[in-house]
Motif scaffolding. Sequence first.
Motif, PDB file in Angstrom:
ATOM      1  N   GLY A   1       0.994  -1.202  -0.022  1.00 57.38           N
ATOM      2  CA  GLY A   1       0.176   0.452   0.120  1.00 57.38           C
ATOM      3  C   GLY A   1       0.789   1.142  -0.103  1.00 57.38           C
ATOM      4  O   GLY A   1       0.626   1.823  -0.382  1.00 57.38           O
ATOM      5  N   ASN A   2       2.031   1.210   0.558  1.00 56.93           N
ATOM      6  CA  ASN A   2       2.952   2.532   1.146  1.00 56.93           C
ATOM      7  C   ASN A   2       3.630   2.253  -0.169  1.00 56.93           C
ATOM      8  O   ASN A   2       5.100   1.510  -0.173  1.00 56.93           O
ATOM      9  CB  ASN A   2       3.491   2.310   1.820  1.00 56.93           C
ATOM     10  N   ARG A   3       4.463   3.562  -1.138  1.00 58.70           N
ATOM     11  CA  ARG A   3       5.135   3.364  -2.568  1.00 58.70           C
ATOM     12  C   ARG A   3       5.519   4.413  -2.625  1.00 58.70           C
ATOM     13  O   ARG A   3       5.262   6.222  -2.095  1.00 58.70           O
ATOM     14  CB  ARG A   3       4.241   2.815  -3.604  1.00 58.70           C
TER      15      ARG A   3
ATOM     16  N   SER B   1       3.598   8.122  -2.327  1.00 63.57           N
ATOM     17  CA  SER B   1       1.853   8.273  -2.173  1.00 63.57           C
ATOM     18  C   SER B   1       1.295   6.699  -1.314  1.00 63.57           C
ATOM     19  O   SER B   1       1.928   5.960  -0.886  1.00 63.57           O
ATOM     20  CB  SER B   1       1.271   7.165  -3.842  1.00 63.57           C
ATOM     21  N   THR B   2       1.803   6.823   0.625  1.00 64.47           N
ATOM     22  CA  THR B   2       1.195   6.520   1.433  1.00 64.47           C
ATOM     23  C   THR B   2      -0.365   6.306   1.840  1.00 64.47           C
ATOM     24  O   THR B   2      -1.271   7.048   0.886  1.00 64.47           O
ATOM     25  CB  THR B   2       1.860   7.362   2.111  1.00 64.47           C
ATOM     26  N   LEU B   3      -0.823   5.305   2.788  1.00 64.23           N
ATOM     27  CA  LEU B   3      -1.684   5.154   3.345  1.00 64.23           C
ATOM     28  C   LEU B   3      -2.372   6.458   3.621  1.00 64.23           C
ATOM     29  O   LEU B   3      -1.876   6.234   4.981  1.00 64.23           O
ATOM     30  CB  LEU B   3      -2.045   3.954   3.474  1.00 64.23           C
TER      31      LEU B   3
ATOM     32  N   PRO C   1      -4.898   5.229  -0.575  1.00 61.41           N
ATOM     33  CA  PRO C   1      -4.025   5.687  -1.025  1.00 61.41           C
ATOM     34  C   PRO C   1      -4.036   7.103  -0.984  1.00 61.41           C
ATOM     35  O   PRO C   1      -4.798   7.006  -1.740  1.00 61.41           O
ATOM     36  CB  PRO C   1      -3.254   4.858  -2.393  1.00 61.41           C
TER      37      PRO C   1
END
Length: 523
Positions: free
Chosen positions: A323-325, A371-373, A379
Amino acid sequence: MTDTAAAGLFLGQSFKDDGDRPERLLFHRANRHGVVAGATGTGKTVTLQIMAQGFSDAGVPVFCADVKGDLSGICVPGSPNEKLLARAEGMGLTLQPKAAPVVFWDLYGLKGHPIRTTVSEIGPLLLARMLNLNDVQEGVLSVVFHVADKEGLLLLDIDDLRAMLAHVGENAERIGREVGNVAPASIAAIQRSLLQLEQQGGKAFFGEPALKLEDMMRTGLDGRGQVNVLDATRLMASPRLYAAFLLWLLSELFEQLPEVGDPDKPRLVFFFDEAHLLFTDAPDALREKVEQVVRLIRSKGVGVYFVTQNPADIPDSVLAQLGNRIQHALRAYTPSEQRGLKAASDSFRANPAFDTAEAIQGLGVGEALVSTLDEKGAPNVVARTAIRPPDSRLGPATDAERAAVMAASPVRGLYDTPVDRESAEEILLARRGQADQASAEAKLAEARARADAVSAKDAEKAAAARAKEQARLEREYTRARAPARRSTRETPIEAATKSVLRTAGSTITRELLRGLLGGLRRR
């Protein structure tokens, strides 16, 4: 600016055209996993370093692999230059040079404490991956593990496995009737693969004392989590061993840790550098294992972050769990690179302020798309972000600095000396010795029986010979003591005398008869 559990881990500042806001990774969403991607030299290692130290400051233990040796500088306070200070000031960040509480590990025991596990713990699936076995050979390896369990033989190190393979090969006919055919060619192929693994230094990985996970999940008295740095500079020469080791570690965490749901912060964060090595030429069973562990280990409070050049290196089934990119720059000169670029850009929630694919190609060193949650687990819109400078050193630690850290390590002396207790090799060797002794005793008894039989026959022959000789001697003795007998042979004089007497006797007899008969007539 300081990091708090409520605010999350500060990654950097987004560009003004994207909102000019701090980009944070929320700690209570950190166990939803993530990916850090980008081409070589774009700043992935620095991002990993600031994330590892940020989690440590929040009281979260961290495990990460140091592939190039640069990450070792996390154990030394930083010395920021003017450029880094200016970047921090532009973010409203006050740098506080400090080192993270680091424990160095090394499978070979050269640049860190040795990490070991037993052959039994790693299992046939991952071991087959290490040895690059085909399906048939993997099946034979599973048979070896089955026989070891059935006969109560511990498989601790490579010597145990080698002895067990020989044992199965020697008893292939009996074992084959129980669990299926065991081909000598497969046994030989596994033995050769073991030899190659041993030549690559893999023998040091198997044995005791085996790693205890709690020694990697420590929190110091100051509340900071321990940062476990695996020196992988040499290990990268054996990529299958590297990938299988990290997957084994994840599997152990999954099996041993209890369920905790979604905690306020992770119990451990695991960084898997050079993640593509895990999936290159991996069989379907191994891919399914990775997907299962990544999907379910979240509920154990463990966050897994894959570090790789391109998100396309990671299968979609696994990538969907991340989920965290954080995406650093990618270059797209070839058709395959362009496909990878498109896959990377499509994985983000689009930002109307820019084209994601173009932005990825235009990022500078130390910049990334983030892009994090959010609080609800959705997101955030992707943002171009300047990654913050680290508090620890940029660049590797010296040998002296590493040695000082190891001397003060909380696990010093626990794993440095190997232990070799009785296991499959020793038991099978003892069995073989007993069998050899029994065989030798049987052969000796047989030889003695033959010798005794020969001796009995010889004794009988000797007795018969003695009896025969005794009889001969007795006969000679008897003849010697008997009186001399007169010879029955007549001399010529004796024969003439006897003839005269016989003649004379006959004449006299006739005359007497005539006289007697004549007298009877006259009467």
